[in-house]
Design a protein around this motif. Structure first.
Motif, mmCIF file in Angstrom:
data_model
loop_
_atom_site.group_PDB
_atom_site.id
_atom_site.type_symbol
_atom_site.label_atom_id
_atom_site.label_comp_id
_atom_site.label_asym_id
_atom_site.label_seq_id
_atom_site.Cartn_x
_atom_site.Cartn_y
_atom_site.Cartn_z
ATOM 1 N N GLY A 304 0.921 -1.354 -0.179
ATOM 2 C CA GLY A 304 -0.065 -0.109 0.045
ATOM 3 C C GLY A 304 1.017 1.271 0.060
ATOM 4 N N THR A 305 2.176 1.211 -0.458
ATOM 5 C CA THR A 305 3.000 2.240 -0.434
ATOM 6 C C THR A 305 2.577 3.275 -1.246
ATOM 7 O OG1 THR A 305 5.010 1.228 0.405
ATOM 8 C CG2 THR A 305 5.369 3.067 -0.996
ATOM 9 N N GLN A 306 2.405 4.723 -1.139
ATOM 10 C CA GLN A 306 1.846 5.601 -1.899
ATOM 11 C C GLN A 306 3.406 6.391 -2.425
ATOM 12 O OE1 GLN A 306 -1.418 6.133 -2.583
ATOM 13 N NE2 GLN A 306 -1.474 4.166 -1.461
ATOM 14 N N SER A 307 3.116 7.058 -3.824
ATOM 15 C CA SER A 307 4.271 7.700 -4.427
ATOM 16 C C SER A 307 4.734 8.658 -3.325
ATOM 17 C CB SER A 307 3.901 8.342 -5.574
ATOM 18 O OG SER A 307 4.842 8.829 -6.348
ATOM 19 N N GLY A 308 5.992 9.072 -3.360
ATOM 20 C CA GLY A 308 6.457 10.128 -2.250
ATOM 21 C C GLY A 308 6.854 9.732 -0.968
ATOM 22 N N ARG A 309 6.473 8.567 -0.668
ATOM 23 C CA ARG A 309 6.781 8.051 0.588
ATOM 24 C C ARG A 309 8.379 7.646 0.787
ATOM 25 N NH1 ARG A 309 4.308 2.825 3.889
ATOM 26 N NH2 ARG A 309 5.626 2.980 5.897
ATOM 27 N N GLU A 310 8.970 7.986 2.012
ATOM 28 C CA GLU A 310 10.426 7.899 2.393
ATOM 29 C C GLU A 310 10.571 6.682 3.174
ATOM 30 O OE1 GLU A 310 11.626 11.364 4.119
ATOM 31 O OE2 GLU A 310 10.992 12.820 2.487
ATOM 32 N N VAL A 311 11.546 5.922 2.707
ATOM 33 C CA VAL A 311 12.070 4.776 3.463
ATOM 34 C C VAL A 311 13.375 5.082 3.935
ATOM 35 C CG1 VAL A 311 12.335 2.291 3.730
ATOM 36 C CG2 VAL A 311 10.473 3.351 2.264
ATOM 37 N N ARG A 312 13.705 5.016 5.263
ATOM 38 C CA ARG A 312 14.997 5.212 5.892
ATOM 39 C C ARG A 312 15.820 3.899 6.148
ATOM 40 N NH1 ARG A 312 17.517 9.694 8.160
ATOM 41 N NH2 ARG A 312 15.356 11.017 8.172
ATOM 42 N N LYS A 313 17.090 4.090 5.620
ATOM 43 C CA LYS A 313 18.236 2.810 5.962
ATOM 44 C C LYS A 313 19.026 3.256 7.001
ATOM 45 C CE LYS A 313 19.706 -1.374 5.102
ATOM 46 N NZ LYS A 313 18.772 -2.683 5.360
ATOM 47 N N ARG A 314 19.031 2.732 8.168
ATOM 48 C CA ARG A 314 19.899 3.475 9.116
ATOM 49 C C ARG A 314 21.311 2.887 8.746
ATOM 50 N NH1 ARG A 314 17.247 7.334 12.115
ATOM 51 N NH2 ARG A 314 15.481 6.758 12.629
ATOM 52 N N GLY A 315 22.440 3.719 9.135
ATOM 53 C CA GLY A 315 23.907 3.407 8.997
ATOM 54 C C GLY A 315 24.370 3.236 7.712
ATOM 55 N N ALA A 316 23.606 3.928 6.526
ATOM 56 C CA ALA A 316 23.763 3.624 5.093
ATOM 57 C C ALA A 316 24.385 4.781 4.494
ATOM 58 C CB ALA A 316 22.717 2.854 4.513
ATOM 59 N N GLY A 317 24.524 5.876 5.232
ATOM 60 C CA GLY A 317 24.870 7.139 4.874
ATOM 61 C C GLY A 317 26.341 7.684 4.803
ATOM 62 N N MET A 318 26.725 8.827 4.810
ATOM 63 C CA MET A 318 28.185 9.116 5.059
ATOM 64 C C MET A 318 28.811 8.976 6.244
ATOM 65 S SD MET A 318 28.900 10.414 2.066
ATOM 66 C CE MET A 318 30.270 11.270 2.011
ATOM 67 N N VAL A 320 30.777 10.060 9.497
ATOM 68 C CA VAL A 320 30.965 11.219 10.325
ATOM 69 C C VAL A 320 32.567 11.604 10.337
ATOM 70 C CG1 VAL A 320 30.901 12.114 12.447
ATOM 71 C CG2 VAL A 320 29.138 10.248 11.995
ATOM 72 N N LEU A 321 32.519 12.813 10.049
ATOM 73 C CA LEU A 321 33.895 13.670 9.900
ATOM 74 C C LEU A 321 34.870 13.392 11.250
ATOM 75 C CD1 LEU A 321 36.111 14.758 8.121
ATOM 76 C CD2 LEU A 321 34.987 16.977 8.537
ATOM 77 N N GLN A 322 35.745 12.827 11.180
ATOM 78 C CA GLN A 322 36.459 12.749 12.474
ATOM 79 C C GLN A 322 36.045 11.957 13.563
ATOM 80 O OE1 GLN A 322 38.315 16.450 13.262
ATOM 81 N NE2 GLN A 322 40.102 16.101 11.604
ATOM 82 N N GLY A 323 34.900 11.162 13.284
ATOM 83 C CA GLY A 323 34.004 10.304 14.399
ATOM 84 C C GLY A 323 33.865 9.135 13.986
ATOM 85 N N ARG A 324 32.955 8.308 14.705
ATOM 86 C CA ARG A 324 32.569 7.001 14.388
ATOM 87 C C ARG A 324 31.249 7.352 13.886
ATOM 88 N NH1 ARG A 324 34.566 3.687 19.619
ATOM 89 N NH2 ARG A 324 36.918 3.971 19.294
ATOM 90 N N GLY A 325 30.662 5.742 13.194
ATOM 91 C CA GLY A 325 29.548 5.828 12.822
ATOM 92 C C GLY A 325 29.299 6.365 11.262
#
Length: 377
Positions: A304-318, A320-325
């Motif tokens: 039942g997903t509608q167009s424009g829905r956002e789905v988030r995938k944790r920990g799959a981004g950039m 952290v500069l000079q940090g962890r994660g």
């Protein structure tokens, strides 16, 4: 060479931000990374110290003016701002020299009492464009710059090898001269020796007494993972060489991130648009998004997903500069309707339409019901 993060970037402020903006940004970050709120996390404690150091410098107009001109080099003699500490007498003396460099030109030049002046070499800027993949992974690369470097023939002294320098007759070696103007005594750099207090009797033939020559340098730049557009990297002492043995300036590398075909970056969050079929949207399913880390990230599509829905995938981004994660990946789903149907597919859809009750698409049903009421009214 060590990478130093710009104080304005640490606080998330522009270089023309006013004091209130800087103070507000610092308070938010201080509360976020305070050890009492993070359970003694070492990374958070390091972040807390870094933002505190940045605020200690930028909240003070004089320190900020020195930092804007010299960067971190302004406080290398112990001035610092880390941890909210206070500068001692020795630290203030070091900062006083920098303050004069910034404002001395408006006050007649030079501090009271004269003294030889060494003009530090100019800082240089180099703009570097890198891919988003390189910003994710970090990289070591070489750059070539044209710069005035120390003359090897005279080792930067400006004098022919085997010869020396003599005290300037005009200023007596002080590097400054005084002139009476009414009730005031104005002190300026000596016009004969340029403030150095010394005269070269036999100038070096290679550099004509300057102590520096034009040359091409190849330098290694280490880019840490997680850098963002506008990140500044300082290469200490790699700017213009100072005249006649004066200290060299610094080279500042300004990074610019190229546009990526799939991802749009907001801080540590990666955003991507993904089209899905109307059957996947209706029935649910999975899609795979290739990440910058080389892995296939599976995104689950709810029924039942509608167009424009956002789905988030944790920990799959950039990173952290000079940090962890790492940050997150946000996938913006766009439902694509079929443009061509086979006879069998059309038959099945016609059969589905005959079974519709209106509850399958409540928004559409409700909209047309209201429309009929409005027209009827």
């Amino acid at each position: 060479m060590m990478t130093e993060v710009d104080y304005y970037e640490l606080l998330g402020c522009s270089r023309d931000a006013d004091h209130a903006t800087i103070k507000t940004a610092y308070r938010k970050l201080a509360m976020k990374y305070h050890p009492d709120r993070t359970g003694g996390c070492q990374d958070s404690e390091a972040k807390f110290k870094a933002v505190s150091e940045a605020y200690e410098v930028l909240k003070d107009p004089q320190k900020r003016a020195a930092y804007d001109r010299f960067g971190h080099a302004a406080f290398k003699q112990g001035m610092g701002g880390g941890g909210g500490g206070h500068a001692g007498a020795q630290d203030f003396g070091a900062f006083s020299d920098i303050f004069e460099s910034v404002f001395g030109e408006f006050m007649g030049g030079g501090r009271p009492g004269g003294g030889r002046q060494q003009r530090r070499g100019a800082d240089l800027r180099y703009d570097m464009e890198i891919s988003l993949d390189a910003a994710f992974e970090g990289k070591s690369t070489e750059i070539t710059v044209d710069v005035s470097g120390i003359c090897e023939a005279c080792s930067g002294s400006g004098a022919t090898p085997g010869t020396g320098k003599r005290a300037c007759n005009t200023c007596g070696g002080a590097g400054a001269v005084r002139a009476q103007q009414g009730f005031f005594v104005v002190e300026r750099a000596c016009p004969t020796c340029g403030g150095s207090g010394e005269i070269i009797s036999d100038p070096c033939a290679e550099c004509r007494g300057e102590g520096r020559v034009d040359q091409t340098k190849t330098l290694t730049v280490n880019i840490p993972p997680g850098v963002d557009d506008g990140t500044r990297i300082r290469l200490s002492g790699e700017g213009e060489a100072g005249a006649r043995g004066a200290p060299s300036g610094d080279l500042y590398i300004f990074l610019h991130i190229k546009r990526h075909d799939l991802f749009e970056r907001h801080g540590t969050t990666l955003h991507a648009k993904a089209p899905i079929s109307f059957t996947t949207a209706a029935l649910g399913g999975e899609i795979a998004i290739p990440g910058l880390d080389g892995e296939e990230h599976v995104i689950k599509i709810p029924a039942g997903t509608q167009s424009g829905r956002e789905v988030r995938k944790r920990g799959a981004g950039m990173p952290v500069l000079q940090g962890r994660g790492r940050g997150d990946m946000v996938v913006h789903l766009e439902v694509e309707m079929p443009r061509k149907l086979s006879a069998k597919q059309r038959e099945l859809l016609e059969a589905f339409r005959e079974t519709e009750t209106g509850e399958e698409c409540p928004q559409a049903t409700g909209f047309f019901a209201k429309l009929k009421q409005a027209v009827g009214g």
